[in-house]
Design a protein around this motif. Sequence first.
Motif, short mmCIF file in Angstrom:
data_model
loop_
_atom_site.label_atom_id
_atom_site.label_comp_id
_atom_site.label_asym_id
_atom_site.label_seq_id
_atom_site.Cartn_x
_atom_site.Cartn_y
_atom_site.Cartn_z
N GLY A 1 0.82 -1.21 0.00
CA GLY A 1 0.00 0.00 0.00
C GLY A 1 0.85 1.26 0.00
N LEU A 2 1.98 1.23 0.74
CA LEU A 2 2.92 2.36 0.76
C LEU A 2 3.46 2.63 -0.64
CD1 LEU A 2 4.56 4.27 2.81
CD2 LEU A 2 6.41 2.64 2.45
N LEU A 3 3.85 1.56 -1.34
CA LEU A 3 4.36 1.70 -2.71
C LEU A 3 3.26 2.18 -3.65
CD1 LEU A 3 6.55 -1.51 -2.75
CD2 LEU A 3 7.39 0.79 -3.26
N PHE A 4 2.07 1.65 -3.46
CA PHE A 4 0.90 2.07 -4.22
C PHE A 4 0.74 3.59 -4.07
CE2 PHE A 4 -4.05 1.34 -4.17
CZ PHE A 4 -4.20 2.37 -5.08
N GLY A 5 0.76 4.08 -2.82
CA GLY A 5 0.59 5.50 -2.57
C GLY A 5 1.73 6.34 -3.11
N TYR A 6 2.97 5.86 -2.91
CA TYR A 6 4.13 6.64 -3.35
C TYR A 6 4.14 6.79 -4.87
CZ TYR A 6 8.84 8.44 -3.79
OH TYR A 6 9.90 9.25 -4.08
N ASP A 7 3.94 5.70 -5.59
CA ASP A 7 4.04 5.76 -7.05
C ASP A 7 2.88 6.50 -7.69
OD1 ASP A 7 6.49 4.47 -7.98
OD2 ASP A 7 5.73 2.68 -7.00
N THR A 8 1.73 6.58 -7.00
CA THR A 8 0.63 7.38 -7.55
C THR A 8 0.78 8.85 -7.17
OG1 THR A 8 -0.75 6.80 -5.62
CG2 THR A 8 -1.04 5.49 -7.62
N GLY A 9 1.44 9.13 -6.04
CA GLY A 9 1.57 10.51 -5.57
C GLY A 9 2.79 11.25 -6.09
N VAL A 10 3.89 10.51 -6.33
CA VAL A 10 5.16 11.17 -6.65
C VAL A 10 5.12 11.92 -7.99
CG1 VAL A 10 6.21 9.19 -7.85
CG2 VAL A 10 7.66 10.83 -6.63
N ILE A 11 4.29 11.44 -8.92
CA ILE A 11 4.29 12.03 -10.25
C ILE A 11 3.74 13.45 -10.23
CG2 ILE A 11 1.97 11.24 -10.94
CD1 ILE A 11 5.21 11.28 -13.10
N GLY B 1 2.66 -3.15 -10.95
CA GLY B 1 2.85 -3.44 -9.53
C GLY B 1 1.76 -2.84 -8.67
N VAL B 2 1.39 -1.60 -8.98
CA VAL B 2 0.33 -0.91 -8.21
C VAL B 2 -0.99 -1.67 -8.33
CG1 VAL B 2 -1.14 1.14 -8.23
CG2 VAL B 2 1.33 1.40 -8.23
N GLY B 3 -1.33 -2.12 -9.54
CA GLY B 3 -2.57 -2.86 -9.74
C GLY B 3 -2.64 -4.14 -8.94
N MET B 4 -1.53 -4.87 -8.91
CA MET B 4 -1.49 -6.11 -8.13
C MET B 4 -1.56 -5.80 -6.63
SD MET B 4 1.31 -8.31 -10.30
CE MET B 4 1.06 -9.77 -9.31
N ALA B 5 -0.81 -4.79 -6.19
CA ALA B 5 -0.79 -4.44 -4.76
C ALA B 5 -2.14 -3.91 -4.30
CB ALA B 5 0.29 -3.40 -4.49
N SER B 6 -2.86 -3.21 -5.18
CA SER B 6 -4.12 -2.57 -4.79
C SER B 6 -5.15 -3.58 -4.33
CB SER B 6 -4.68 -1.75 -5.96
OG SER B 6 -5.16 -2.59 -6.99
N MET B 7 -5.10 -4.81 -4.87
CA MET B 7 -6.06 -5.81 -4.44
C MET B 7 -5.44 -6.89 -3.56
SD MET B 7 -6.68 -8.29 -7.70
CE MET B 7 -7.51 -9.39 -6.55
N THR B 8 -4.14 -7.17 -3.74
CA THR B 8 -3.54 -8.28 -3.01
C THR B 8 -3.25 -7.92 -1.56
OG1 THR B 8 -2.49 -8.99 -5.07
CG2 THR B 8 -1.68 -9.98 -3.04
N SER B 9 -2.74 -6.73 -1.31
CA SER B 9 -2.39 -6.35 0.07
C SER B 9 -3.59 -6.37 1.00
CB SER B 9 -1.71 -4.98 0.08
OG SER B 9 -0.44 -5.04 -0.54
#
Length: 577
Positions: A37-47, A132-140
Motif C-alpha cells: 500500500g505504501l508503494l501504491f501511494g508513493y508511485d501514484t503521488g510522486v508524479i 505493480g500498483v494494480g497487483m498491490a491494490s487488491m492483493t495487500s
Amino acid sequence: MEGGISKTDKTEFTECWRTTWKTPYIMRLALSAGIGGLLFGYDTGVISGASLYIRDDFKSVDRHTWLQETIVSMAVAGAIIGAAVGGWINDKYGRKKSILLADILFFCGAIVMCAAPAPWMIILGRILVGLGVGMASMTSPLYISEASPARIRGALVSTNGLLITGGQFLAYLINLAFTKAPGTWRWMLGVAGVPAIVQFILMLSLPESPRWLYRQDKVKEARAILEKIYPPNEVEDEMKALQLSIEAEKAEEGSIGDNFLSKLKSAWGNVVVRRGLYAGIAVQVAQQFVGINTVMYYSPTIVQLAGFASNKTALALSLVTSGLNALGSIVSMFFVDRFGRRRLMIISMFGIIICLVALSITFHESSIHSPPVSSLESQHFGRNSTCSRFLQAPDASSWNCMSCLKSSSHCAFCANGDNKYHPGACLALTDAIRGSCRQERRTWYTQGCPSKFGFFAVLFLGLYIISFSPGMGTVPWIVNSEIYPLRYRGLGGGIAAVSNWVSNLIVSETFLTLTEALGSAGTFLLFAGFSFLGLVAIFFLVPETKGLQFEEVEKMLEKGFKPSICCCKKPEEEDIK
C-alpha cells in the motif's frame, strides 16, 4: 477469518490495539503486506511533483497537455492490467507470490524511470510500476483480511489504506526535498525502489494466507498460521469453519469449471456474487469519479491554477492536502468498525459534494477577477516578445490574465512589478522572455493567474480531502475484501479493482483536457455531479458489512439488501445474527 467466536458487533479500533498487543505477529503480517500500500501511494503521488520538473527538462512535455496526461495515466493503464492479472495470480499461486511479483515490478519501474533519457522511457517505467500498483491494490488488503481475526479485520485492512495515504505523503516530502537537487525528478521517481526491496525481503519470511493454504489442502500449514493468530481455544473453531466452507466451495466448483470464463459466467449467475459485484464496483467507481486522483496526481498543478506560480510553493501547499489525506486514514481506523462502512461512505460523499461545489465557485470567481492585460505592460518587453494572439485579437482591450493563458499554449502572463493584481503583460512563452520577466522581479504565470481567492481554493481542497479520506478513501477497499464468497474473492476483487483503475484512467487522462475545455470551475462542478450519482449508487447498492463474518455477509446478500434512510440496523441483519 470465518467462524470466529467473538462478538463482532462490538469491534472497534481499541480491540485491534489490544489484540495486536497480545499477538504482535498479526501486526507484523499486516504491516509487511501493507508496504504494498505504501508503494501504491508513493508511485501514484510522486508524479504530481515530478511532472513539474519533467516539463522543465522536456519542452515537448511542457507544450503538449496530452503528453503530460499520458505520463501520469500510464501507471493507471498498467494498474488495470496488473489488477486483472493479479486476481488470477492470487487464486492460482497465492497472495504471497503475488506481492513478491509486485515488488519486482515496482523496483524495475523505478530504475527505468530514474534513468530515462526521453519521455517515452518515463512512460515505459510508469507502465511497469502501474502493473505493480494494480497487483498491490487488491492483493495487500486481501492478504491482510484473510490473516486477520474478524473482530479487528476492518481496522487492520485500514492500515493498508493508511499506508497508501502515508506513501502519498512521503512522495510529497521526497518531492519537496529534491527540488534543489541535481536531477530533481529522477531522484523523486527512483526512490520508490527502496521500499520495494524492503517488502520483498520481509515477505520471504512470512507465510501464505491461511485461507488459501487450506484451500490447497495444506491443512497443517494453515493450522500452524492460525495458531499464531488466534488464542488456543479459538483455533479449532476456525479450522472447523474453514473445513465446512471450503468443502462446500469445492463441491460447487465441480459443476462450475476452473477456467476464467466459466468462473466469470458462474459468478454472474450467482445472485450473491452478482449483488456483491454491484456493491464492490459501485464503491470503486464512485471513489475515482469524485475526482480524488486529480488532486493526488495534479495537486501542485491545481495549486498553480489557484494562483501560486512557484513550483516549490505549489509542492509545499500540496503537502498539506497529502498530510490531511494520511490523517483521514487514521481517523478511518478508529471509526470504520464502530460506525460502519456504509454510514462513513455516505457522510463522506455529502462532504465531498459540498467541497467540490465550493471549489467550482472559488475558481469561477478567481477567473473573472484575474488581472487585466495591459498593452503598455506587454510592449514594455518589446513587440516581438508579446503574445501574437494578443496582438491579433480584435478585443485585446478586454483581455485579462485568464484570456491570455487560454488563448494559446504558447502564451504566458508576466505579473505587474508593483502589484501582481494590477494590469500585467501577455507574453510569448519562451525561456528567454521568462528570464526577462523574472529579472524585473515579476512573477511568471503559465498555469493560473494572480488571485485573491487562492487561499480559499487551498482551504476547500483541504476540506475536500478531510471529507474524502476517512470514508471514500479507505472504505471501498474494506468492502471489497469482505463482500465476496471465498471461492470468488480473487475474481471479484480483481473485477472491482479493474473497475477502479479504468475509472482512474478516464479521470487522470482527461483532467487537464477538461480544465482547458471547461475551465477549472466547470471541471470541479462536473465532478460534483458525478459524486451525486455515486452517492445514489452507494445508498441503493451497498449493504453494511461491519463486524459480520464472511458467511453472514453471504446470507445477507442472498436475502437481498433494502436501503433505509434510518441508520439503524436492518431486520434481516438481526436475523443473520
